[in-house]
Design a protein around this motif. Structure first.
Motif, PDB file in Angstrom:
ATOM      1  N   ASP A   1       1.039  -1.210   0.085  1.00 49.41           N
ATOM      2  CA  ASP A   1      -0.053  -0.057   0.066  1.00 49.41           C
ATOM      3  C   ASP A   1       0.707   0.986  -0.050  1.00 49.41           C
ATOM      4  N   PRO A   2       0.393   2.301  -0.779  1.00 49.75           N
ATOM      5  CA  PRO A   2       1.357   3.411  -0.665  1.00 49.75           C
ATOM      6  C   PRO A   2       1.422   4.259   0.569  1.00 49.75           C
ATOM      7  N   ALA A   3       0.521   3.997   1.499  1.00 46.83           N
ATOM      8  CA  ALA A   3       0.665   4.590   2.755  1.00 46.83           C
ATOM      9  C   ALA A   3       1.784   4.024   3.505  1.00 46.83           C
ATOM     10  N   ALA A   4       2.490   2.680   3.273  1.00 46.91           N
ATOM     11  CA  ALA A   4       3.617   2.140   4.083  1.00 46.91           C
ATOM     12  C   ALA A   4       4.817   3.045   3.428  1.00 46.91           C
ATOM     13  N   ARG A   5       4.803   3.344   2.222  1.00 47.83           N
ATOM     14  CA  ARG A   5       6.081   3.826   1.564  1.00 47.83           C
ATOM     15  C   ARG A   5       6.163   5.440   2.122  1.00 47.83           C
ATOM     16  N   ARG A   6       4.775   6.026   2.044  1.00 46.02           N
ATOM     17  CA  ARG A   6       4.666   7.406   2.670  1.00 46.02           C
ATOM     18  C   ARG A   6       5.246   7.720   4.208  1.00 46.02           C
ATOM     19  N   VAL A   7       4.874   6.651   4.987  1.00 39.84           N
ATOM     20  CA  VAL A   7       5.266   6.781   6.424  1.00 39.84           C
ATOM     21  C   VAL A   7       6.785   6.390   6.490  1.00 39.84           C
ATOM     22  N   ALA A   8       7.214   5.347   5.690  1.00 33.75           N
ATOM     23  CA  ALA A   8       8.697   4.916   5.948  1.00 33.75           C
ATOM     24  C   ALA A   8       9.555   5.894   5.822  1.00 33.75           C
TER      25      ALA A   8
END
Length: 232
Positions: free
Chosen positions: A41-48
């Motif tokens: 999910d793109p949200a994982a990369r955003r928070v990473a």
């Protein structure tokens, strides 16, 4: 030394991203995920936030057993209420235990459970040591990302240690010891004593290399005596 972190069925992409960020900050690089595609999910990369390479190199597994198949020693985080008869180590104690294990194992892993329910008892039985973060008052738990940061911070010093590679016989010492103990419990017809079996399982995980070798010698003598008695 290989030291992956394993997330079992994480539900929220944001938590995976936070875990990846914590890992990179403290020098850990290998992330394994069991039964979850949320890391895509793109949200994982955003928070990473800069730890995208950890997400790019995630290895996915269908079960915790598969994720641990090539690991010599594993530690799982859990709440005390899930620990049954198990020893419950603090993060500080885990650091000392793993520092000693580094002298005679080639790989270790840190396992985190589901956000809502943690690890099942069956999954807890697959690891060598249980740990948890002591809490002030009765607040239920940290979220997954926070828990990963606590342990990555506490164990980051291990990444700086230089150890002499162990010989293959020592790598297999713990696994072989567990098998011998399980077989002995069956021979003695006490394998259904859950409290005894669980206590032995968790105490083996705390043994240092010399103690493990001595227990192998003792079990060898016991096995020989049982064979001689049955042959008489």
């Amino acid at each position: 030394m290989r030291f992956p972190l394993i997330l079992v069925s994480p539900a929220r992409a944001e938590n995976i991203g936070a875990a990846a960020r914590a890992m990179k900050t403290m020098g850990f690089t290998e992330l394994r995920i069991v039964q979850s595609q949320a890391y895509l999910d793109p949200a994982a990369r955003r928070v990473a936030h800069g730890a995208g390479e950890i997400l790019d190199n995630v290895t996915h597994f269908d079960s915790l057993a598969d994720a641990l198949a090539d690991i010599d020693f594993s530690v799982a985080t859990t709440a005390r209420s899930r620990a049954k008869f198990r020893y419950y180590a603090t993060p500080q104690q885990v650091q000392g235990i793993l520092q000693e294990k580094m002298q005679w194992v080639n790989s270790m892993a840190l396992v985190f459970g589901r956000e809502d329910s943690g690890l099942t008892n069956d999954e807890l039985d697959q690891v060598d040591l249980l740990t948890g973060i002591p809490m002030a008052n009765d607040y239920p738990s940290l979220n997954l990302g926070q828990a990963v940061m606590v342990y990555c911070y506490q164990l980051s010093a291990l990444r700086q240690l230089t150890v002499t590679p162990v010989v293959p016989a020592e790598q297999q010492q713990l696994g072989a010891l567990r098998q011998r103990v399980e077989q002995l419990l069956v021979q003695l017809e006490v394998s259904d004593d859950e409290k005894l079996a669980d206590w032995l399982h968790q105490r083996i995980g705390l043994l240092e290399q010399r103690d493990s070798a001595m227990l192998h010698r003792l079990l060898h003598d016991i096995e020989k005596k049982l064979i001689d008695k049955n042959s008489a």
